[in-house]
Design a protein around this motif. Structure first.
Motif, PDB file in Angstrom:
ATOM      1  N   ARG A  54       0.872  -1.204   0.000  1.00  0.00           N
ATOM      2  CA  ARG A  54       0.000   0.000   0.000  1.00  0.00           C
ATOM      3  C   ARG A  54       0.895   1.235   0.000  1.00  0.00           C
ATOM      4  O   ARG A  54       1.366   1.732   1.032  1.00  0.00           O
ATOM      5  CB  ARG A  54      -0.915   0.019   1.218  1.00  0.00           C
ATOM      6  CG  ARG A  54      -1.806   1.255   1.292  1.00  0.00           C
ATOM      7  CD  ARG A  54      -2.793   1.356   0.169  1.00  0.00           C
ATOM      8  NE  ARG A  54      -3.756   0.242   0.216  1.00  0.00           N
ATOM      9  CZ  ARG A  54      -4.506  -0.118  -0.815  1.00  0.00           C
ATOM     10  NH1 ARG A  54      -4.394   0.522  -1.951  1.00  0.00           N
ATOM     11  NH2 ARG A  54      -5.349  -1.119  -0.720  1.00  0.00           N
ATOM     12  N   PHE A  64      -5.397  -3.038 -15.702  1.00  0.00           N
ATOM     13  CA  PHE A  64      -5.738  -1.984 -14.740  1.00  0.00           C
ATOM     14  C   PHE A  64      -7.196  -2.169 -14.325  1.00  0.00           C
ATOM     15  O   PHE A  64      -8.077  -2.368 -15.168  1.00  0.00           O
ATOM     16  CB  PHE A  64      -5.562  -0.604 -15.371  1.00  0.00           C
ATOM     17  CG  PHE A  64      -6.069   0.496 -14.493  1.00  0.00           C
ATOM     18  CD1 PHE A  64      -7.317   1.064 -14.696  1.00  0.00           C
ATOM     19  CD2 PHE A  64      -5.301   0.960 -13.430  1.00  0.00           C
ATOM     20  CE1 PHE A  64      -7.798   2.077 -13.872  1.00  0.00           C
ATOM     21  CE2 PHE A  64      -5.760   1.967 -12.600  1.00  0.00           C
ATOM     22  CZ  PHE A  64      -7.015   2.522 -12.825  1.00  0.00           C
ATOM     23  N   GLN A  74      -7.669  -7.564  -8.974  1.00  0.00           N
ATOM     24  CA  GLN A  74      -7.709  -6.121  -9.276  1.00  0.00           C
ATOM     25  C   GLN A  74      -6.293  -5.635  -9.569  1.00  0.00           C
ATOM     26  O   GLN A  74      -5.356  -5.964  -8.831  1.00  0.00           O
ATOM     27  CB  GLN A  74      -8.274  -5.397  -8.040  1.00  0.00           C
ATOM     28  CG  GLN A  74      -7.853  -3.949  -7.895  1.00  0.00           C
ATOM     29  CD  GLN A  74      -8.960  -2.962  -8.141  1.00  0.00           C
ATOM     30  OE1 GLN A  74      -9.854  -3.197  -8.939  1.00  0.00           O
ATOM     31  NE2 GLN A  74      -8.887  -1.856  -7.450  1.00  0.00           N
ATOM     32  N   HIS A  75      -6.092  -4.945 -10.642  1.00  0.00           N
ATOM     33  CA  HIS A  75      -4.812  -4.383 -11.066  1.00  0.00           C
ATOM     34  C   HIS A  75      -3.778  -5.441 -11.469  1.00  0.00           C
ATOM     35  O   HIS A  75      -2.578  -5.171 -11.502  1.00  0.00           O
ATOM     36  CB  HIS A  75      -4.211  -3.461  -9.994  1.00  0.00           C
ATOM     37  CG  HIS A  75      -5.001  -2.195  -9.786  1.00  0.00           C
ATOM     38  ND1 HIS A  75      -5.863  -1.685 -10.719  1.00  0.00           N
ATOM     39  CD2 HIS A  75      -5.079  -1.349  -8.729  1.00  0.00           C
ATOM     40  CE1 HIS A  75      -6.418  -0.582 -10.268  1.00  0.00           C
ATOM     41  NE2 HIS A  75      -5.969  -0.344  -9.057  1.00  0.00           N
ATOM     42  N   ARG A  79       2.214  -6.674  -9.408  1.00  0.00           N
ATOM     43  CA  ARG A  79       2.605  -5.963  -8.187  1.00  0.00           C
ATOM     44  C   ARG A  79       2.769  -6.900  -6.997  1.00  0.00           C
ATOM     45  O   ARG A  79       3.185  -6.486  -5.925  1.00  0.00           O
ATOM     46  CB  ARG A  79       1.612  -4.863  -7.858  1.00  0.00           C
ATOM     47  CG  ARG A  79       0.201  -5.374  -7.561  1.00  0.00           C
ATOM     48  CD  ARG A  79      -0.718  -4.228  -7.205  1.00  0.00           C
ATOM     49  NE  ARG A  79      -2.090  -4.687  -6.986  1.00  0.00           N
ATOM     50  CZ  ARG A  79      -3.047  -3.921  -6.467  1.00  0.00           C
ATOM     51  NH1 ARG A  79      -2.773  -2.663  -6.121  1.00  0.00           N
ATOM     52  NH2 ARG A  79      -4.263  -4.380  -6.292  1.00  0.00           N
ATOM     53  N   HIS A 125       1.356   2.730 -10.447  1.00  0.00           N
ATOM     54  CA  HIS A 125       0.366   3.240  -9.487  1.00  0.00           C
ATOM     55  C   HIS A 125       1.061   4.090  -8.421  1.00  0.00           C
ATOM     56  O   HIS A 125       1.071   3.739  -7.227  1.00  0.00           O
ATOM     57  CB  HIS A 125      -0.341   2.039  -8.846  1.00  0.00           C
ATOM     58  CG  HIS A 125      -1.672   2.364  -8.236  1.00  0.00           C
ATOM     59  ND1 HIS A 125      -1.826   3.180  -7.149  1.00  0.00           N
ATOM     60  CD2 HIS A 125      -2.928   1.968  -8.565  1.00  0.00           C
ATOM     61  CE1 HIS A 125      -3.099   3.271  -6.834  1.00  0.00           C
ATOM     62  NE2 HIS A 125      -3.780   2.558  -7.669  1.00  0.00           N
ATOM     63  N   ASP A 170     -11.453   9.880  -7.949  1.00  0.00           N
ATOM     64  CA  ASP A 170     -10.914   8.727  -8.686  1.00  0.00           C
ATOM     65  C   ASP A 170     -11.182   8.977 -10.168  1.00  0.00           C
ATOM     66  O   ASP A 170     -12.209   8.633 -10.707  1.00  0.00           O
ATOM     67  CB  ASP A 170     -11.618   7.444  -8.237  1.00  0.00           C
ATOM     68  CG  ASP A 170     -10.912   6.194  -8.748  1.00  0.00           C
ATOM     69  OD1 ASP A 170     -11.272   5.090  -8.287  1.00  0.00           O
ATOM     70  OD2 ASP A 170     -10.000   6.325  -9.593  1.00  0.00           O
ATOM     71  N   VAL A 202      -4.237   8.550 -14.091  1.00  0.00           N
ATOM     72  CA  VAL A 202      -5.267   8.375 -13.068  1.00  0.00           C
ATOM     73  C   VAL A 202      -4.897   9.258 -11.881  1.00  0.00           C
ATOM     74  O   VAL A 202      -3.738   9.288 -11.467  1.00  0.00           O
ATOM     75  CB  VAL A 202      -5.364   6.901 -12.631  1.00  0.00           C
ATOM     76  CG1 VAL A 202      -6.354   6.739 -11.472  1.00  0.00           C
ATOM     77  CG2 VAL A 202      -5.771   6.017 -13.803  1.00  0.00           C
ATOM     78  N   TRP A 204      -5.993   9.850  -7.935  1.00  0.00           N
ATOM     79  CA  TRP A 204      -6.808   9.170  -6.920  1.00  0.00           C
ATOM     80  C   TRP A 204      -6.414   9.599  -5.525  1.00  0.00           C
ATOM     81  O   TRP A 204      -5.221   9.706  -5.198  1.00  0.00           O
ATOM     82  CB  TRP A 204      -6.622   7.644  -7.036  1.00  0.00           C
ATOM     83  CG  TRP A 204      -7.365   6.836  -6.007  1.00  0.00           C
ATOM     84  CD1 TRP A 204      -8.721   6.799  -5.815  1.00  0.00           C
ATOM     85  CD2 TRP A 204      -6.801   5.946  -5.024  1.00  0.00           C
ATOM     86  NE1 TRP A 204      -9.038   5.956  -4.764  1.00  0.00           N
ATOM     87  CE2 TRP A 204      -7.880   5.417  -4.269  1.00  0.00           C
ATOM     88  CE3 TRP A 204      -5.512   5.546  -4.729  1.00  0.00           C
ATOM     89  CZ2 TRP A 204      -7.692   4.502  -3.235  1.00  0.00           C
ATOM     90  CZ3 TRP A 204      -5.308   4.640  -3.699  1.00  0.00           C
ATOM     91  CH2 TRP A 204      -6.393   4.122  -2.958  1.00  0.00           C
ATOM     92  N   GLU A 229      -1.040   8.591 -11.434  1.00  0.00           N
ATOM     93  CA  GLU A 229      -0.609   7.292 -11.965  1.00  0.00           C
ATOM     94  C   GLU A 229      -0.609   7.329 -13.497  1.00  0.00           C
ATOM     95  O   GLU A 229      -1.668   7.522 -14.113  1.00  0.00           O
ATOM     96  CB  GLU A 229      -1.572   6.206 -11.485  1.00  0.00           C
ATOM     97  CG  GLU A 229      -1.897   6.256 -10.004  1.00  0.00           C
ATOM     98  CD  GLU A 229      -3.216   5.594  -9.667  1.00  0.00           C
ATOM     99  OE1 GLU A 229      -3.708   4.776 -10.482  1.00  0.00           O
ATOM    100  OE2 GLU A 229      -3.781   5.898  -8.589  1.00  0.00           O
TER     101      GLU A 229
HETATM  102  O1  TA6 Z   1      -5.884   3.843  -9.327  1.00  0.00           O
HETATM  103  C1  TA6 Z   1      -7.054   4.145  -8.606  1.00  0.00           C
HETATM  104  C2  TA6 Z   1      -7.720   2.843  -8.206  1.00  0.00           C
HETATM  105  O2  TA6 Z   1      -8.120   2.113  -9.340  1.00  0.00           O
HETATM  106  C3  TA6 Z   1      -8.887   3.147  -7.273  1.00  0.00           C
HETATM  107  O3  TA6 Z   1     -10.123   2.866  -7.903  1.00  0.00           O
HETATM  108  C4  TA6 Z   1      -8.624   2.253  -6.064  1.00  0.00           C
HETATM  109  O4  TA6 Z   1      -9.196   0.987  -6.253  1.00  0.00           O
HETATM  110  C5  TA6 Z   1      -7.102   2.213  -6.087  1.00  0.00           C
HETATM  111  O5  TA6 Z   1      -6.790   2.021  -7.462  1.00  0.00           O
HETATM  112  C6  TA6 Z   1      -6.453   1.215  -5.173  1.00  0.00           C
HETATM  113  O6  TA6 Z   1      -6.674  -0.097  -5.629  1.00  0.00           O
HETATM  114  P1  TA6 Z   1      -6.043  -1.307  -4.753  1.00  0.00           P
HETATM  115  O7  TA6 Z   1      -6.390  -2.549  -5.505  1.00  0.00           O
HETATM  116  O8  TA6 Z   1      -4.549  -1.056  -4.671  1.00  0.00           O
HETATM  117  O9  TA6 Z   1      -6.674  -1.193  -3.397  1.00  0.00           O
END
Ligand code: TA6
Length: 252
Positions: A54, A64, A74-75, A79, A125, A170, A202, A204, A229
């Motif tokens: 984090r 993404f 997610q993502h 990573r 990110h 966001d 991005v 955020w 990002e």
């Molecule tokens: O980059 C912004 C984002 O896509 C937000 O929507 C939020 O989800 C953030 O990434 C963090 O995502 P994560 O999977 O690291 O908690």
């Protein structure tokens, strides 16, 4: 220039700067320039490889966001791991971090080493430190169209050249010039961001409620961080067998 290799990280140093890269996801977790920490790392971040870090500059590949109908997390997985089982293609990623006295360059080279073409989206990110989010602005987005995920606004033209943050934000900006973006605080440039082969940006900040819901996001951390990002998320990159593609950000 110094390089120190520890069990879980590499430390780079020059006479006036340093950087730390964790082996977990090749995540940069610190960049100190002229005595100032530039990168936000939550003081409750998990650094033992069991969870994406984090903060820092996590690598987002091969997707993404959340990919519907896919087992990809997610993502994506870059990573945190290199679980090929999640993504049935033959590929190689070469990530290069270059530290100078006043800059930090990240370069991601994606290679298709297999016999089938594949497409991906990718993004750095980056979490940046700000002294106080109320005084921070993102410069260089005026006129760029964006999607605001929280408020379900799409294709919205940015009308400010200094985007401020006063609530959860966001936003995904598409087709951003490669040398336009900077974080400004109290009129001073904190960091400028130049890119190669990243068309999108991005912005955020999770603000109060969203950050309180993340166990690895330090309490009140939203006040001292801002994610800007650079990524290629609007139009995926397609690599034919044998092709490669290099994407870069230079922070100064
Ligand atoms: O980059 C912004 C984002 O896509 C937000 O929507 C939020 O989800 C953030 O990434 C963090 O995502 P994560 O999977 O690291 O908690």
């Amino acid at each position: 220039m110094g390089v120190t290799i520890a069990e879980d990280r590499v430390v780079l140093s020059t006479s006036t700067s340093s950087a730390v890269i964790y082996f977990t996801g090749a995540t940069i977790t610190s960049w100190v320039k002229a005595g100032r920490e530039m990168i936000f790392l939550s003081n409750t971040a998990v650094l033992d490889g069991t969870k994406a870090i984090r903060g820092g500059i996590p690598l987002v590949f091969p997707h993404f966001g959340a990919k519907e109908g896919s087992k990809l997390p997610q993502h994506g997985f870059a990573r945190l791991s290199s679980l090929k089982s999640l993504w049935p293609y033959d590929f190689k990623l070469i990530y290069t971090v270059t530290l100078t006295e006043d800059s930090l360059k990240s370069s991601l080279a994606s290679h298709n080493t297999g016999s089938a073409s594949f497409s991906f989206t990718s993004l750095f990110h980056s979490y940046f430190v700000v002294e106080n989010i109320s005084n921070a602005r993102v410069k260089g987005l005026n006129g760029i169209k964006y999607n605001e995920i929280i408020r379900n606004k799409t294709d919205f033209p940015e009308t400010s050249d200094l985007v401020g943050i006063t609530e959860e934000l966001d936003r995904r900006y598409f087709n951003v010039p490669s040398d336009a973006i900077a974080i400004v605080e109290n009129g001073e440039t904190v960091v400028s961001i130049k890119t190669k082969n990243f068309a999108d940006v991005v912005v955020w900040n999770p603000w109060i409620e969203k950050s309180a819901g993340m166990s690895d996001f330090e309490e009140g951390g939203y006040k001292r961080m801002l994610c800007v990002e650079v990524g290629q998320i609007g139009t995926p990159v397609t690599l034919e067998p044998g092709e490669n593609f290099v994407q870069e950000q230079i922070l100064q």
